[in-house]
Design a protein around this motif. Structure first.
Motif, PDB file in Angstrom:
ATOM      1  N   GLU A 559     -45.269  -6.636  40.926  1.00  0.00           N
ATOM      2  CA  GLU A 559     -45.094  -4.779  41.567  1.00  0.00           C
ATOM      3  C   GLU A 559     -44.036  -4.495  41.997  1.00  0.00           C
ATOM      4  OE1 GLU A 559     -47.718  -3.555  44.460  1.00  0.00           O
ATOM      5  OE2 GLU A 559     -48.523  -2.509  43.277  1.00  0.00           O
ATOM      6  N   GLU A 560     -43.619  -5.823  42.789  1.00  0.00           N
ATOM      7  CA  GLU A 560     -42.248  -5.244  43.378  1.00  0.00           C
ATOM      8  C   GLU A 560     -40.839  -5.787  42.314  1.00  0.00           C
ATOM      9  OE1 GLU A 560     -42.203  -7.231  47.044  1.00  0.00           O
ATOM     10  OE2 GLU A 560     -43.535  -6.351  47.290  1.00  0.00           O
ATOM     11  N   ALA A 579     -51.748  -3.453  23.682  1.00  0.00           N
ATOM     12  CA  ALA A 579     -50.824  -4.869  24.595  1.00  0.00           C
ATOM     13  C   ALA A 579     -52.041  -3.651  25.925  1.00  0.00           C
ATOM     14  CB  ALA A 579     -49.600  -4.350  24.871  1.00  0.00           C
ATOM     15  N   ASP A 580     -52.123  -4.909  26.885  1.00  0.00           N
ATOM     16  CA  ASP A 580     -53.062  -4.319  28.402  1.00  0.00           C
ATOM     17  C   ASP A 580     -51.317  -4.531  28.937  1.00  0.00           C
ATOM     18  OD1 ASP A 580     -55.312  -3.364  27.524  1.00  0.00           O
ATOM     19  OD2 ASP A 580     -56.144  -5.231  28.128  1.00  0.00           O
ATOM     20  N   LEU A 581     -51.202  -4.026  30.416  1.00  0.00           N
ATOM     21  CA  LEU A 581     -50.686  -3.615  31.353  1.00  0.00           C
ATOM     22  C   LEU A 581     -50.734  -3.929  32.723  1.00  0.00           C
ATOM     23  CD1 LEU A 581     -47.654  -4.118  32.519  1.00  0.00           C
ATOM     24  CD2 LEU A 581     -47.231  -1.750  31.954  1.00  0.00           C
ATOM     25  N   LYS A 582     -50.411  -5.256  33.757  1.00  0.00           N
ATOM     26  CA  LYS A 582     -51.260  -5.450  34.823  1.00  0.00           C
ATOM     27  C   LYS A 582     -49.930  -5.925  36.354  1.00  0.00           C
ATOM     28  CE  LYS A 582     -55.717  -5.101  33.175  1.00  0.00           C
ATOM     29  NZ  LYS A 582     -56.567  -4.428  33.769  1.00  0.00           N
ATOM     30  N   TYR A 583     -50.097  -4.943  37.006  1.00  0.00           N
ATOM     31  CA  TYR A 583     -49.190  -5.351  37.650  1.00  0.00           C
ATOM     32  C   TYR A 583     -49.924  -6.229  39.017  1.00  0.00           C
ATOM     33  CZ  TYR A 583     -45.657  -2.512  35.132  1.00  0.00           C
ATOM     34  OH  TYR A 583     -44.959  -1.777  35.308  1.00  0.00           O
ATOM     35  N   VAL A 584     -49.029  -7.699  39.637  1.00  0.00           N
ATOM     36  CA  VAL A 584     -49.447  -8.393  40.563  1.00  0.00           C
ATOM     37  C   VAL A 584     -48.750  -7.877  41.877  1.00  0.00           C
ATOM     38  CG1 VAL A 584     -49.735 -10.642  41.444  1.00  0.00           C
ATOM     39  CG2 VAL A 584     -49.584 -10.225  38.784  1.00  0.00           C
ATOM     40  N   PRO A 585     -49.809  -7.436  42.758  1.00  0.00           N
ATOM     41  CA  PRO A 585     -49.241  -6.440  43.562  1.00  0.00           C
ATOM     42  C   PRO A 585     -48.428  -8.125  44.925  1.00  0.00           C
ATOM     43  CG  PRO A 585     -51.354  -6.001  43.734  1.00  0.00           C
ATOM     44  CD  PRO A 585     -51.216  -6.689  42.907  1.00  0.00           C
ATOM     45  N   LYS A 586     -47.100  -6.926  44.942  1.00  0.00           N
ATOM     46  CA  LYS A 586     -46.772  -7.622  46.393  1.00  0.00           C
ATOM     47  C   LYS A 586     -45.473  -9.033  45.937  1.00  0.00           C
ATOM     48  CE  LYS A 586     -49.523  -6.961  50.771  1.00  0.00           C
ATOM     49  NZ  LYS A 586     -49.760  -7.196  51.408  1.00  0.00           N
ATOM     50  N   LYS A 601     -56.066 -15.448  37.632  1.00  0.00           N
ATOM     51  CA  LYS A 601     -57.268 -14.611  37.651  1.00  0.00           C
ATOM     52  C   LYS A 601     -57.000 -13.922  35.934  1.00  0.00           C
ATOM     53  CE  LYS A 601     -59.282 -15.517  41.978  1.00  0.00           C
ATOM     54  NZ  LYS A 601     -59.518 -14.686  42.962  1.00  0.00           N
ATOM     55  N   LEU A 602     -55.479 -13.455  35.783  1.00  0.00           N
ATOM     56  CA  LEU A 602     -55.461 -12.212  34.681  1.00  0.00           C
ATOM     57  C   LEU A 602     -56.075 -13.341  33.580  1.00  0.00           C
ATOM     58  CD1 LEU A 602     -52.767 -10.018  36.483  1.00  0.00           C
ATOM     59  CD2 LEU A 602     -55.219  -9.590  35.933  1.00  0.00           C
ATOM     60  N   VAL A 603     -54.880 -14.435  33.506  1.00  0.00           N
ATOM     61  CA  VAL A 603     -54.816 -14.779  32.895  1.00  0.00           C
ATOM     62  C   VAL A 603     -56.130 -15.537  32.291  1.00  0.00           C
ATOM     63  CG1 VAL A 603     -53.990 -17.279  31.435  1.00  0.00           C
ATOM     64  CG2 VAL A 603     -51.958 -16.151  32.638  1.00  0.00           C
ATOM     65  N   GLN A 604     -56.736 -16.155  32.492  1.00  0.00           N
ATOM     66  CA  GLN A 604     -58.261 -16.763  33.062  1.00  0.00           C
ATOM     67  C   GLN A 604     -58.928 -15.501  31.880  1.00  0.00           C
ATOM     68  OE1 GLN A 604     -60.979 -17.070  35.812  1.00  0.00           O
ATOM     69  NE2 GLN A 604     -61.947 -18.983  34.961  1.00  0.00           N
TER      70      GLN A 604
END
Length: 610
Positions: A559-560, A579-586, A601-604
C-alpha cells in the motif's frame, strides 16, 4: 532457373561440408589401449559413445560410468587411454592433432564411422579438435570442464607444479603398489590439497612393463608439452562444428567461465553450457547422478531429433554420397538457457503442482527461506526457491533479459520433470513470471506477481538500483579478512551514501556477500552485467504486446509502494484478463518480508481457490 541455381549452390555447400573432414596422418598415430563395454548387449543400430579422460587420467577412472551408460542406453561404450597415459604407448610428442590421429586409428580398428565423444578436460580439448577437424566422425560432442576460449589459472600454473613434484617423488623400494602410493602421497600432500586430484594422480602408480613400480604416465613428455596442452590450437580458428554440442561445467569451478559462451559458439554454433550446482572440477565425482543424467538426456535427444530446412537437403545429398550426418537437436539451439540453482522445500516437485518462487533484483532464494517453508508446510505443496541467473549460486552470464530469464525457468521445469507449476515472483522475479505465463501459458497453473507492474515502472526503480549497484561495486569488501567484516564495510558504505535512511533494513543486500567460486570474498551477484542490462530489467519487454495469459492471476502490491499504481489495472488486464489486484496495508516494496502473515493469507486463499 532460380530453383536450379539454388539446388546447385546447396549441393556445392553440402559437398563442401561433407568433404570438410581432415584425416590426420596415421603414420605417427599410436595404437591406444581401450576397453569396449556392451559388446554383447548393445543395439548395433545405435551410435557408440567414446569416453576420453583428462590429464593424469586413464580408462579405468571412467569404467564405472561407462558401465552405467552401456546398461541404460544399450550402446557400445569405449573407454581409452590417451597416448602417454595408462597403458597406451609413450611417445615423444603430445599434441591435440596427434591425439586425434590416435583416435581415428582406433575408429578404423573398431570399424567405427562416428561416435558421441565425451571428453573431460584434456580429453575435452581432444574431442573438440576432432569435431573441428573431422566433423563427420562426431555424432555429438560433450565437453566437460574445459573451454576453447580461456584457460583456468589453476590448470595453467598449479598442474605444472604438480607434475614437477610427481617427477621428484622418490619411490623407496616399495613392496607393492599400495605402499608406493602411500609414499607418493606423503611427498605430494603439502602441494596437493584436493582429494580428487590426489586420487587421480595416485591412480597413475602401477607395476610397469619392466616390473618396477612407478608412474605409468609419461611425465617427461607431458612436462615438455604442457604449455601446448593449456592452449586451444590457434590453427583451428575459423573452423566450426555444427553438430549438437553440450559443455558441462562445475558451478564452483573456473574452467568454463560463463563469459566464454560467445567465443565457444564461434567454434560450436549449437553449443549450450550447463553448470552442475555445487560441483567443482571433478563433476562426475562430485555429482555422478546429475552428470549421468545430462549425458544420457543429450545423447537421447540428439539421436531422436529431426533435421529441417537446409540441413534436411544436405542430409539427403549426404545419403546419396553415402555420408552420415547426425541431426541437430531442435531445443538445444533454441536459446541460451542456464541451469538455475534451486532449493526444494516440502515434498518432491514431481508430486503434484509445485510452487516456483522467483526473487527480485539483488535477491536470492535465501530471502524467501521462511516463506517457502511456510507455504510448503501449510499448503502441503512442493516449493522450489530459485536463484535467478547472475544472482546467488546460479551461473553468471553476459546477458540478462526477461525472455532469457523466462527460458531459464522453463528449463528448470524440464529438469524437475514438471509440466506445470504455480509461479510466485517478486519485482524482477514477478516480471520473469509474467513472461513465462505469456510465452508458455500451458506451463503455468497460477501466477502471483508481487509489487511490480507490466504497464509502468516506478521512478524509484530507475533511480535507486543503479546508484545502489555503483555503491556496492565501490565497497572494498574483497580485502576484508572474513564475511562479517566485509558486510560491515558494505553496510557503512551504503548508509554513508545517504541512499537509504539510517538503520533501514538492508539485510537482503548484504546477503549477497559470500565466498565466490575463486575462494575470495565478494558479491555473489553479477553487478557488472546487472548494471549493463538495467534498462532491460526496468522495463517490461515490448515483444509481449498482444500476448495474454488467461489463467488465474493475482497481483499483490504494498500500500505504501508505488510499484503498482491503481490506474495500471486496465493495462494489466490486457495481459492478464483474470487478474485480481490486492494491496497489503502499511507495506512497502518487500511485501512478503514486511507483513509475511497477510501476504501468506492472500497467497493461500488464491492458490486454494476453486
Amino acid at each position: 532457373m532460380q530453383n536450379k541455381i539454388f539446388a546447385a549452390l546447396t549441393l556445392t555447400k553440402c559437398l563442401q561440408r561433407t568433404t570438410s573432414t581432415i584425416v590426420i596422418s596415421t603414420r605417427t598415430a599410436v595404437n591406444l589401449s581401450y576397453k569396449v563395454l556392451g559388446a554383447n548387449t548393445a543395439d548395433p543400430e545405435k551410435t557408440p559413445i567414446m569416453l576420453i579422460h583428462g590429464l593424469f587420467g586413464n580408462k579405468r577412472i571412467w569404467h564405472s560410468m561407462g558401465k552405467v551408460m552401456k546398461n541404460t542406453m544399450k550402446r557400445l561404450v569405449i573407454t581409452v587411454d590417451l597416448r602417454n597415459h595408462g597403458v597406451s604407448p609413450h611417445t615423444k610428442s603430445h599434441t591435440y592433432e596427434k591425439m586425434v590421429g590416435d583416435i581415428q586409428r582406433l575408429y578404423k580398428k573398431l570399424s567405427i564411422n562416428e561416435a558421441y565423444l565425451v571428453g573431460y578436460c584434456m580429453g575435452g580439448m581432444t574431442a573438440m579438435v576432432m569435431a573441428l577437424l573431422a566433423p563427420e566422425q562426431v555424432a555429438g560432442l560433450i565437453v566437460v570442464e574445459v573451454s576453447p576460449a580461456s584457460t583456468s589459472p589453476i590448470f595453467e600454473s598449479h598442474y605444472y607444479e604438480v607434475m614437477k613434484a610427481m617427477k621428484a617423488v622418490e619411490f623407496k623400494s616399495p613392496k607393492n603398489v599400495r605402499k608406493a602410493r602411500k609414499q607418493a602421497k606423503e611427498q605430494l600432500q603439502n602441494l596437493i590439497k584436493d582429494d580428487h586430484v590426489m586420487t587421480a594422480i595416485l591412480s597413475n602408480i602401477k607395476i610397469k612393463k619392466d616390473n618396477t613400480i612407478g608412474w605409468t604416465c609419461n611425465l617427461d613428455v607431458l612436462l615438455k608439452h604442457f604449455k601446448y596442452m593449456t592452449v586451444f590450437p590457434a590453427s583451428l580458428k575459423g573452423k566450426k562444428y555444427r553438430g549438437p554440442t553440450l559443455f558441462i561445467g562445475g558451478q564452483i569451478s573456473d574452467f568454463i567461465p560463463p563469459d566464454d559462451l560467445t567465443k565457444i559458439r564461434m567454434y560450436f554454433p549449437q553449443a549450450i553450457v550447463h553448470y552442475v550446482a555445487k560441483t567443482g572440477h571433478f563433476i562426475h565425482v562430485d555429482d555422478p547422478k546429475s552428470f549421468m543424467e545430462l549425458v544420457m538426456k543429450f545423447v537421447k535427444q540428439s539421436s531422436s531429433s529431426q533435421l529441417n530446412g537446409m540441413d534436411s537437403l544436405c542430409y539427403a545429398v549426404k545419403k546419396i554420397l553415402k555420408f552420415r550426418l547426425k541431426p541437430l537437436t531442435s531445443h538445444m539451439v533454441k536459446r541460451g538457457a542456464v541451469n538455475l540453482a534451486y532449493k526444494v522445500h516440502g515434498k518432491q516437485p514431481s508430486d503434484g503442482i509445485p510452487v516456483i518462487i522467483l526473487h527480485g533484483l539483488l535477491g536470492s532464494k535465501r530471502n524467501w527461506e521462511s516463506m517457502s517453508k511456510k507455504i510448503a508446510s501449510e499448503l502441503n505443496k512442493s516449493v522450489v526457491a530459485v536463484d535467478i541467473r547472475n544472482h546467488g549460486e546460479s551461473p553468471h552470464v553476459g546477458s540478462h533479459t526477461y525472455p532469457e530469464l523466462a527460458e531459464d525457468v522453463v528449463q528448470l521445469l524440464r529438469t524437475l520433470s514438471v509440466s506445470k507449476a504455480d509461479l510466485i515472483g517478486h519485482s524482477m522475479g514477478g516480471r520473469t513470471g509474467m513472461v513465462v505465463a505469456l510465452t508458455e501459458p500451458t506451463k503455468v497453473s497460477h501466477l502471483v506477481v508481487v509489487d511490480i507492474s507490466p504497464v509502468s515502472t516506478a521512478g524509484i526503480l530507475n533511480d535507486f538500483f543503479p546508484k545502489l549497484i555503483d555503491i556496492m561495486k565501490s565497497s572494498d569488501i574483497e580485502s576484508q579478512p572474513n564475511i562479517t567484516a566485509a558486510k560491515n564495510i558494505a553496510k557503512e558504505k551504503i548508509y554513508a551514501s545517504g541512499l537509504v535512511p539510517p538503520n533501514a533494513p538492508i539485510h537482503f543486500i548484504l546477503m549477497n556477500i559470500g565466498t565466490r567460486p575463486d575462494k575470495k570474498i565478494g558479491w555473489n551477484c553479477n553487478l557488472d552485467v546487472l548494471k549493463q542490462h538495467f534498462e532491460n530489467i526496468a522495463t517490461f519487454p515490448s515483444e509481449m504486446a498482444g500476448k495474454s495469459f488467461d489463467g488465474p492471476t493475482l497481483f499483490v502490491g504494498g500500500e505504501e509502494s508505488n510499484y503498482i499504481p491503481r490506474e495500471d489495472l486496465p493495462g494489466i488486464k490486457n495481459f492478464f484478463p483474470k487478474a485480481d489486484l490486492k494491496y497489503v496495508p502499511k507495506a512497502g516494496h518487500n511485501v512478503h518480508a514486511e507483513d509475511p502473515n497477510t501476504f501468506f493469507k492472500l497467497v493461500q486463499e488464491f492458490l486454494t481457490r476453486r
